[in-house]
Design a protein around this motif. Structure first.
Motif, PDB file in Angstrom:
ATOM      1  N   ILE B 550     -20.078  20.384 -21.486  1.00 43.14           N
ATOM      2  CA  ILE B 550     -20.066  19.832 -21.885  1.00 43.14           C
ATOM      3  C   ILE B 550     -20.623  18.396 -21.932  1.00 43.14           C
ATOM      4  CG2 ILE B 550     -17.903  18.078 -22.980  1.00 43.14           C
ATOM      5  CD1 ILE B 550     -17.295  21.360 -23.284  1.00 43.14           C
ATOM      6  N   VAL B 551     -20.725  17.658 -21.095  1.00 42.04           N
ATOM      7  CA  VAL B 551     -21.768  16.639 -21.102  1.00 42.04           C
ATOM      8  C   VAL B 551     -22.606  16.263 -20.965  1.00 42.04           C
ATOM      9  CG1 VAL B 551     -22.339  14.354 -19.558  1.00 42.04           C
ATOM     10  CG2 VAL B 551     -20.319  15.512 -18.520  1.00 42.04           C
ATOM     11  N   GLY B 552     -23.252  17.580 -20.960  1.00 43.65           N
ATOM     12  CA  GLY B 552     -24.629  17.967 -21.606  1.00 43.65           C
ATOM     13  C   GLY B 552     -25.006  18.076 -23.001  1.00 43.65           C
ATOM     14  N   PHE B 553     -24.140  18.639 -23.966  1.00 39.95           N
ATOM     15  CA  PHE B 553     -23.541  18.941 -24.678  1.00 39.95           C
ATOM     16  C   PHE B 553     -23.807  17.350 -26.233  1.00 39.95           C
ATOM     17  CE2 PHE B 553     -21.054  19.566 -29.380  1.00 39.95           C
ATOM     18  CZ  PHE B 553     -22.215  20.065 -29.780  1.00 39.95           C
ATOM     19  N   ILE B 554     -22.703  16.752 -24.997  1.00 33.56           N
ATOM     20  CA  ILE B 554     -23.128  15.291 -25.556  1.00 33.56           C
ATOM     21  C   ILE B 554     -23.584  14.312 -25.433  1.00 33.56           C
ATOM     22  CG2 ILE B 554     -21.422  13.001 -25.295  1.00 33.56           C
ATOM     23  CD1 ILE B 554     -19.280  14.598 -24.227  1.00 33.56           C
ATOM     24  N   VAL B 608     -10.771  20.189 -11.535  1.00 33.40           N
ATOM     25  CA  VAL B 608     -11.592  20.494 -11.454  1.00 33.40           C
ATOM     26  C   VAL B 608     -11.463  20.426 -10.228  1.00 33.40           C
ATOM     27  CG1 VAL B 608     -13.520  18.744 -10.724  1.00 33.40           C
ATOM     28  CG2 VAL B 608     -12.993  19.618 -12.905  1.00 33.40           C
ATOM     29  N   GLN B 609     -11.229  20.847  -8.950  1.00 31.00           N
ATOM     30  CA  GLN B 609     -11.051  20.140  -7.206  1.00 31.00           C
ATOM     31  C   GLN B 609     -12.162  19.636  -6.571  1.00 31.00           C
ATOM     32  OE1 GLN B 609     -10.040  23.825  -6.517  1.00 31.00           O
ATOM     33  NE2 GLN B 609      -7.975  23.951  -7.594  1.00 31.00           N
ATOM     34  N   ASP B 610     -13.238  20.002  -6.929  1.00 35.04           N
ATOM     35  CA  ASP B 610     -14.728  19.481  -6.542  1.00 35.04           C
ATOM     36  C   ASP B 610     -15.015  18.133  -6.425  1.00 35.04           C
ATOM     37  OD1 ASP B 610     -16.310  20.195  -5.580  1.00 35.04           O
ATOM     38  OD2 ASP B 610     -18.014  20.571  -6.887  1.00 35.04           O
ATOM     39  N   ARG B 611     -15.631  17.356  -5.045  1.00 35.68           N
ATOM     40  CA  ARG B 611     -15.600  16.876  -4.854  1.00 35.68           C
ATOM     41  C   ARG B 611     -17.768  16.178  -5.828  1.00 35.68           C
ATOM     42  NH1 ARG B 611     -11.491  16.426  -4.770  1.00 35.68           N
ATOM     43  NH2 ARG B 611     -10.043  16.005  -3.073  1.00 35.68           N
ATOM     44  N   SER B 612     -18.297  16.930  -6.234  1.00 36.34           N
ATOM     45  CA  SER B 612     -19.605  16.842  -6.567  1.00 36.34           C
ATOM     46  C   SER B 612     -19.273  15.045  -7.445  1.00 36.34           C
ATOM     47  CB  SER B 612     -20.207  17.622  -6.440  1.00 36.34           C
ATOM     48  OG  SER B 612     -19.539  18.185  -7.764  1.00 36.34           O
ATOM     49  N   PRO B 613     -20.158  14.348  -7.433  1.00 33.95           N
ATOM     50  CA  PRO B 613     -20.050  13.362  -8.327  1.00 33.95           C
ATOM     51  C   PRO B 613     -20.261  14.234 -10.135  1.00 33.95           C
ATOM     52  CG  PRO B 613     -22.179  13.432  -7.510  1.00 33.95           C
ATOM     53  CD  PRO B 613     -21.460  14.794  -6.542  1.00 33.95           C
ATOM     54  N   ILE B 614     -19.186  13.179 -10.724  1.00 30.42           N
ATOM     55  CA  ILE B 614     -19.705  14.005 -12.215  1.00 30.42           C
ATOM     56  C   ILE B 614     -19.523  12.445 -13.303  1.00 30.42           C
ATOM     57  CG2 ILE B 614     -17.878  15.208 -12.194  1.00 30.42           C
ATOM     58  CD1 ILE B 614     -15.620  14.093 -12.287  1.00 30.42           C
ATOM     59  N   THR B 615     -20.057  12.480 -14.066  1.00 28.32           N
ATOM     60  CA  THR B 615     -20.599  11.497 -14.841  1.00 28.32           C
ATOM     61  C   THR B 615     -19.137  11.291 -15.473  1.00 28.32           C
ATOM     62  OG1 THR B 615     -22.723  13.311 -15.834  1.00 28.32           O
ATOM     63  CG2 THR B 615     -22.268  10.957 -17.088  1.00 28.32           C
ATOM     64  N   PRO B 616     -18.574   9.770 -15.331  1.00 26.53           N
ATOM     65  CA  PRO B 616     -17.558   8.867 -15.879  1.00 26.53           C
ATOM     66  C   PRO B 616     -18.116   9.164 -17.417  1.00 26.53           C
ATOM     67  CG  PRO B 616     -18.723   7.477 -14.906  1.00 26.53           C
ATOM     68  CD  PRO B 616     -20.017   8.757 -14.786  1.00 26.53           C
ATOM     69  N   VAL B 617     -16.473   8.937 -18.020  1.00 23.76           N
ATOM     70  CA  VAL B 617     -16.061   9.151 -19.381  1.00 23.76           C
ATOM     71  C   VAL B 617     -16.909   7.781 -19.795  1.00 23.76           C
ATOM     72  CG1 VAL B 617     -14.476   8.594 -21.200  1.00 23.76           C
ATOM     73  CG2 VAL B 617     -14.635  10.317 -18.747  1.00 23.76           C
ATOM     74  N   SER B 619     -19.389   6.052 -19.203  1.00 25.50           N
ATOM     75  CA  SER B 619     -20.770   6.397 -19.269  1.00 25.50           C
ATOM     76  C   SER B 619     -21.140   6.869 -20.648  1.00 25.50           C
ATOM     77  CB  SER B 619     -21.788   6.875 -17.979  1.00 25.50           C
ATOM     78  OG  SER B 619     -21.901   7.854 -17.767  1.00 25.50           O
ATOM     79  N   LEU B 620     -20.944   7.896 -20.523  1.00 19.89           N
ATOM     80  CA  LEU B 620     -21.492   8.610 -21.582  1.00 19.89           C
ATOM     81  C   LEU B 620     -20.871   7.910 -22.923  1.00 19.89           C
ATOM     82  CD1 LEU B 620     -19.747  12.527 -21.089  1.00 19.89           C
ATOM     83  CD2 LEU B 620     -21.989  11.463 -21.199  1.00 19.89           C
ATOM     84  N   CYS B 621     -19.722   7.213 -23.082  1.00 18.82           N
ATOM     85  CA  CYS B 621     -19.000   6.932 -23.899  1.00 18.82           C
ATOM     86  C   CYS B 621     -19.954   5.786 -25.123  1.00 18.82           C
ATOM     87  CB  CYS B 621     -17.728   6.025 -24.463  1.00 18.82           C
ATOM     88  SG  CYS B 621     -16.716   6.978 -24.209  1.00 18.82           S
ATOM     89  N   ALA B 622     -21.301   4.887 -23.286  1.00 19.41           N
ATOM     90  CA  ALA B 622     -22.347   3.770 -23.731  1.00 19.41           C
ATOM     91  C   ALA B 622     -23.045   4.410 -24.017  1.00 19.41           C
ATOM     92  CB  ALA B 622     -21.772   3.110 -22.527  1.00 19.41           C
TER      93      ALA B 622
END
Lengths: 387, 838
Positions: B550-554, B608-617, B619-622
């Motif tokens: 999803i993030v990749g696509f956006i 999502v149960q993973d603790r790995s860092p995810i792109t926050p909304v 920053s995507l919006c920005a």
């Protein structure tokens, strides 16, 4: 007074033409040519007294017509060339001529301004660069480092190489080249490379930049679509022989390596309108000036593509211990290209910026409304480069 | 027994005799009584000790003070006496000796000492003591003597009674023993007789017994021999009857004996025969084993027998495995054939393929493993064999499974369709499930882990494909939009409705994302075995789907947007401006709502149960907003450039000195206004109106014209008079002092007015710069006047601040006037007439 405040000088007429007096290496002196259709045009010799921050001017009458381009001889302080509009029989023609200024003005006089306005002096015509066969003259370029005997002029689509003979009283067309192609091709500007024994000239027409060999008058490189729109000006890096800066109507300043012309080495996109002028500092080629019709002048520090990517290299034996220390510090610092300053003293489009030939830390800029501004490189940067 | 009883009776007897006070004298003299010794009882011992002591003390001179003052001494005395008896020094006696008148222990004056000399004692007494003391001593001594006498009497009584009763007892015993002795003699005689008889019988039977034992030994041996001799025949018969088990049992019984006696020729013969037969048998077994057609039980029996026949287990393992390998490889080849030609489409769909793989290959593999383990591994055999067999099995399984896995991976890679992937997921599930069974059978192999790896890889690959698919779908959408933007113009219709196009592209992309999410979600469905693996619970959801897909696509959308701004910028803009505008709006929509919607949707579907860092909304919006801004800026630039080019060409190509008196507004100006209007419409479809400066809201055309005419008069008139060359500069400079600097190519806001303002700014600035490069005649100036007035009439309505238009047009007029050789302006009324007519 050692502050960095700009010094402003106003001309009565609109003006586009500005050049430093290149042969002069001691005094800070600029020549400005005015544009007026109704009155006699003038050439202002602007002397800047660096210590007192005072401008002294001398005015020469240039009766031939409004001045579109001015260039000073690199060998003789008193010799200059202008491109001017000649209006006759409702026809406007741009011609070029070589002039000599009165002897006493060559190294500047310190008359008071009101004196000079009373007894304005006239230029002595040395010779015309005959362009009847070639069309309007866009600019005249002197051979840099030469003896002031060779000139190149750009006339419509012709590149003309002149030899001045008989103490510059006669200009002989020694060679020429013409731009072939569809449509009306016109040179807009050109620059003579100080490298390669002064055998290369670069010209701009429309969106392209071309390099020429003055011996064969053949094209040696061709940067197609160098800018998205018209290319307005060029300049050669004085210390790196293949590096070239250009600017144009796409608001960009681009840096090229003429050995690989497919991509610019670097692009600056800081201006918000057409960039009319770009100039390398003669001594420290990381300093690049650009003037634009957004009325701004931008001084950039292009360290990464300069000849001094790690700061100014002083000869080892000249270094004292302390300097040595400073230099070490500097090499550690990451040097990045940056905009040093944006100068906003102008109210109208800036059509010309020039470094002083005498003081590498000083430059002049000229806007259409006749305002000449003399600025200095910020002191901090100056020391940073020097130390 | 009797003796003991009698002794225990003794005290009773003494007490009774004491009480009775009488004595039976008749037994005392019995000679036999003295020979019996009694164990001395304590009572008697004390009495005796005292008796003995008292005898010397009971002399003529006992110390009366001694007895009276030391009552405890009496208790101690026996010990003292005993010690004395054993030759030990008696401290008590010594102490007493000091006090006693004759204090010389052991000396002749010690009355209890061994060397007591009465003469010395008496002399000493007489010499040392006074009369009173002597008297006391004398009474004391008399008392002691009396006491000792009575004690002695008592003891004598006691002992006497005991002697009597003992004598009685002994007499009784003597009688009893005599009787017993007779009986014993009789018994001994009888026993002797019996012994004699017995010896006689034994000696008689001795010979026969030995014979019988020998005979029975011979019999056994003969039977064994017979068995041995018959063995070859028996074995042959067994082989004929295919009773291999029986044969092996016989042989294994006889084998050791044969081996032991193989030096004898006859046994040698038998052994040879047997070995031949058994070799034959082993051969047959092996054939049967190799044949493999028989059931698992038969096979097991075969192996069992072969092992009993000492066939090398390793060889058997190898043979078994190589046989199994043949069959399994054939199955793998069949599977490979289903992959189809390289490059060509697979023959069967993936589910069928995996099904076939599972049902044929994997299940056979399981069978092989199970039977192998039964045969070799779980046997109660030697540990070495078990381990060797296990190792072989693991190697075998791993190598075959590797081939199988590579086939499966190849098949999965062929799965490129980006639509519904339920088949794939089901296939992977089945694949994974079957591997679990296999792994359970053989925990030592790593098939389960590798299988999971394959599934993970397949899932990753799938996500990658979906991302590519989304991207290409987006590109297709863009192509569609391009076409629909280009096509209707050819047909001469109205330009396509951008809002509709935007809606279409936005909806279809969103739908596509949703459907892809649904497809991907299948991987984490509860009924899928691998969905509870840690990868699918954590990383797959967060890194895979959310970040990767999803993030990749956006990000790729934003990237595409940026590319539109970069690549086409210099080369003249092959991108239709409308597309830029559309994309800008799309990115803006993404920024405002779509991104957060999509991400919320994703986060809901994939907890999502993973603790790995995810792109926050944010920053995507920005990023989206930045892309939108750049696109819009670029749109303004491109549109501005198009109009600029028209203006520049029109100024540059004309001979302004020798032009005729203006009669019309130049066509190019009409074109500029037309284009601006159409841009206005275009932008209006996608962006809101935006805010204008308040003053323009109530300005009408009429008031504007008046205003402008008066302004023009006041502004330009003085500058045309040649008398004041400085005035123009002064005026324009003063004017500029009060106006704000105008950034021509400045970022625009997301509204129509701002966009249009940007475009008009760029166009007019170009106009200005071009004019400054030309020289004008009188009519040239007038033409520009007309043109500017026309622009003033029509352009003000598009911009946020009409003063901006005024200012730029004033600049143009001012510059033109300066560049004019014969600056005679046209009458304002004429200009108005011309403009209204045009």
């Amino acid at each position: 007074m050692e502050d960095d405040a700009p010094v402003i000088y106003g001309l009565e007429f609109q003006a586009r033409a500005l050049t430093p007096q290149i042969a002069e290496t001691d005094a800070i002196r600029f020549l400005v040519g005015t544009q007026s259709l109704k009155y006699d045009n003038q050439i202002h010799i602007i002397d800047f007294d660096d210590e007192n921050n005072i401008i002294n001017k001398n005015v020469l009458i240039h009766q031939a017509g409004e001045i579109w381009h001015i260039s000073a001889s690199p060998a003789d302080k008193g010799v200059l060339a202008t491109c001017y509009n000649k209006t006759s029989d409702s026809k406007v023609m741009t011609c070029a001529a070589v002039w000599r200024m009165p002897k006493e003005l060559e190294s500047g006089s310190h008359e008071s301004p009101d004196d000079s306005s009373s007894n304005t002096q006239t230029l002595e015509l040395l010779c015309h660069l005959d362009n009847t066969a070639h069309g309007n003259m866009a600019c005249v370029i002197w051979e840099p480092m030469g003896d002031g005997k060779k000139l190149i002029s750009l006339a419509d689509n012709h590149l003309l190489l002149w030899d001045l003979q008989e103490s510059s009283s006669n200009a002989v067309l020694s060679n020429s080249a013409a731009l072939e192609g569809k449509g009306q091709l016109k040179f807009t500007s050109g620059r003579w490379s100080p490298h390669h024994n002064c055998t290369q000239v670069a010209t701009a027409n429309d969106t392209a930049i071309r390099g020429w060999d003055t011996r064969s008058m053949r094209q040696i490189y061709y940067i197609e679509n160098a800018h998205g729109q018209l290319v307005r000006d060029l300049d050669f890096n004085p210390n790196k022989q293949y590096y070239l800066a250009s600017c144009g109507d796409d608001c960009k300043v681009k840096f090229w390596d003429t050995r690989n012309v497919t991509e610019p080495v670097k692009t600056l996109e800081e201006h918000s309108h057409w960039v009319w002028n770009v100039r390398y500092n003669h001594s420290h080629d990381q300093l690049v000036l650009s003037g634009s019709s957004d009325s701004r002048i931008i001084l950039s520090n292009m360290v990464s593509i300069s000849s001094e990517p790690f700061g100014h290299l002083v000869d080892d034996d000249e270094l004292s211990d302390q300097e040595d220390h400073h230099q070490e510090e500097k090499t550690k610092e990451p040097l990045q290209d940056s905009i040093i300053a944006t100068y906003e003293e102008h109210e109208d489009s800036v059509y010309a910026v020039e470094w002083s030939s005498a003081d590498p830390w000083l430059f002049a800029s000229l806007s259409y409304d006749g305002r000449l501004v003399i600025n200095r490189v910020p002191r901090a940067l100056k020391y940073h480069i020097l130390l | 027994m009797n003796v003991l009883n009698k002794t225990s009776l003794i005290p009773e007897m003494t007490s009774s005799s004491l009480a009775g006070g009488g004595c039976s004298q008749q037994n005392v003299t019995d000679p036999e009584v003295t020979s019996v010794s009694f164990p001395p009882s304590k009572q008697t011992c004390v009495a005796l000790g005292r008796g003995r002591m008292s005898v010397p003390q009971g002399g003529p001179l006992p110390g009366p003070a001694e007895l009276g003052s030391e009552p405890p001494g009496g208790k101690r005395r026996p010990h003292g006496m005993l010690k004395l008896y054993y030759g030990l020094p008696d401290p008590a006696a010594e102490a007493r000796g000091g006090l006693a008148p004759g204090g010389d222990p052991g000396g002749p004056t010690d009355i209890n000492g061994a060397h007591f000399d009465p003469e010395v004692f008496l002399t000493k007494l007489r010499k040392e003591c006074s009369l009173a003391q002597l008297m006391d001593c004398e009474t004391d001594m008399v008392k002691q003597i009396r006491a000792l006498d009575s004690d002695m009497q008592t003891l004598v009584y006691e002992n006497y009674n005991k002697f009597i009763s003992a004598t009685d007892t002994i007499r009784k015993m003597k009688n009893d023993f005599k009787k017993m002795e007779d009986e014993m003699d009789c018994l001994a005689a009888n026993m002797a007789v019996i012994t004699e008889f017995s010896a006689r019988i034994s000696s008689t039977l001795q010979d026969q017994h030995e014979q019988i034992t020998k005979l029975s030994g011979v019999h056994t041996l003969l039977r064994k021999l017979q068995f041995l001799f018959e063995l070859p025949a028996r074995l042959t018969k067994c082989v004929e009857l295919e009773a291999y088990g029986q044969a092996v049992r016989y042989y294994s019984k006889a084998r050791s004996i044969l081996h032991q006696y193989q030096h004898m020729p006859s046994f040698q013969g038998i052994q040879d025969d047997c070995q031949k037969i058994m070799a034959n048998l082993a051969q047959k077994l092996r054939e049967k084993f190799r044949d493999g057609g028989s059931g698992a039980k038969d096979l097991a029996e075969c192996v069992e027998l072969l092992l009993q026949l000492d066939e090398p287990a390793e060889e058997l393992c190898d043979e078994f495995l190589s046989h199994a390998r043949c069959r399994l490889e054939a199955e793998l080849e069949a599977l490979e054939a289903e992959l189809g030609q390289p490059g060509g489409a697979p023959i069967t769909d993936i589910l069928e393929f995996i099904d076939r793989g599972c049902n044929i290959f994997v299940s056979n593999m399981c069978l092989v493993i199970a039977s192998y383990q039964e045969l070799f591994v779980s046997r109660e055999g030697v540990q070495g064999i078990t381990r060797m067999a296990q190792d072989k099995l693991v190697a075998f399984v791993n190598s075959l499974m590797e081939t199988y896995f590579s086939l499966v991976e190849r098949r999965i890679q062929l799965e490129k369709g980006v639509g519904d992937n339920s088949l794939l997921v089901r296939a992977l599930d089945r694949f994974h499930r079957r591997l679990q069974a296999l792994a359970k059978l053989l925990p030592a192999s790593n098939v389960a882990a590798e299988g999971t790896e394959i599934v993970v890889r397949a899932a990753k690959e799938r996500i990658r494909q979906y991302l590519l698919a989304l991207q290409s779908f987006y590109q297709d959408c863009l192509t569609d939009v391009r076409q629909s933007l280009a096509a209707p113009r050819l047909a001469g219709k109205e330009s396509p409705n951008l809002a509709e196009l935007l809606g279409t592209i936005s909806a279809s992309v969103l739908n596509q994302i949703k459907s892809v999410l649904t497809y991907v979600h299948l991987f984490t469905a509860k009924d899928i075995t691998f969905s509870n693996k840690p990868y699918f619970k954590g990383e797959f959801c967060s890194q895979g789907v959310r970040e990767g897909l999803i993030v990749g696509f956006i990000k790729s959308i934003c990237q595409t947007a940026r590319q539109f701004c970069e690549t086409t910028g210099d080369k003249g803009g092959s991108t239709p401006p409308a597309l830029l505008l559309l994309l800008s709006r799309l990115c803006l929509d993404y920024e405002t709502s779509t991104i957060s919607y999509i991400l919320t949707l994703t986060d809901e579907q994939f907890l999502v149960q993973d603790r790995s860092p995810i792109t926050p909304v944010t920053s995507l919006c920005a990023e989206a907003r930045e892309a939108a801004q750049r696109l819009l800026n670029h749109y303004v630039k491109v549109q501005g450039l198009i109009i600029s080019q028209m203006l520049r060409k029109s100024v540059e190509t004309r001979d302004w000195v020798n032009t005729i008196e203006p009669r019309n507004v130049r066509a190019v100006m009409k074109r500029v206004v037309e284009d601006t209007t159409s841009i206005d419409v275009q932008v209006g479809l996608l962006y809101e109106e935006g805010v204008r400066k308040a003053q323009s809201s109530d300005s009408s055309k009429r008031t504007f014209s008046v205003y402008s005419s008066s302004r023009q008069q006041s502004r330009y008139a003085p500058s045309y008079t040649p008398s004041a060359p400085l005035d123009t500069n002064l005026l324009s400079n003063i004017q500029k002092l009060f106006s704000e600097r105008i950034d021509i190519f400045s970022p625009v806001e997301f509204n129509k007015v701002s966009v249009l303002t940007g475009i008009i700014k760029i166009s007019l600035k170009t106009f200005l710069e071009c004019v400054r490069l030309r020289t004008f005649g009188r009519y040239g100036l007038q033409q520009i006047q007309v043109d500017c007035y026309y622009l003033q009439l029509y352009l003000w309505r598009f911009v946020c601040d009409e003063n901006l238009v005024h200012f730029l047009l004033d600049e143009i007029m001012g510059s033109t006037a300066h560049r004019c050789l014969d600056p005679v302006p046209m009458e304002q009324s004429v200009i108005e007439v011309i403009c209204e007519r045009g």
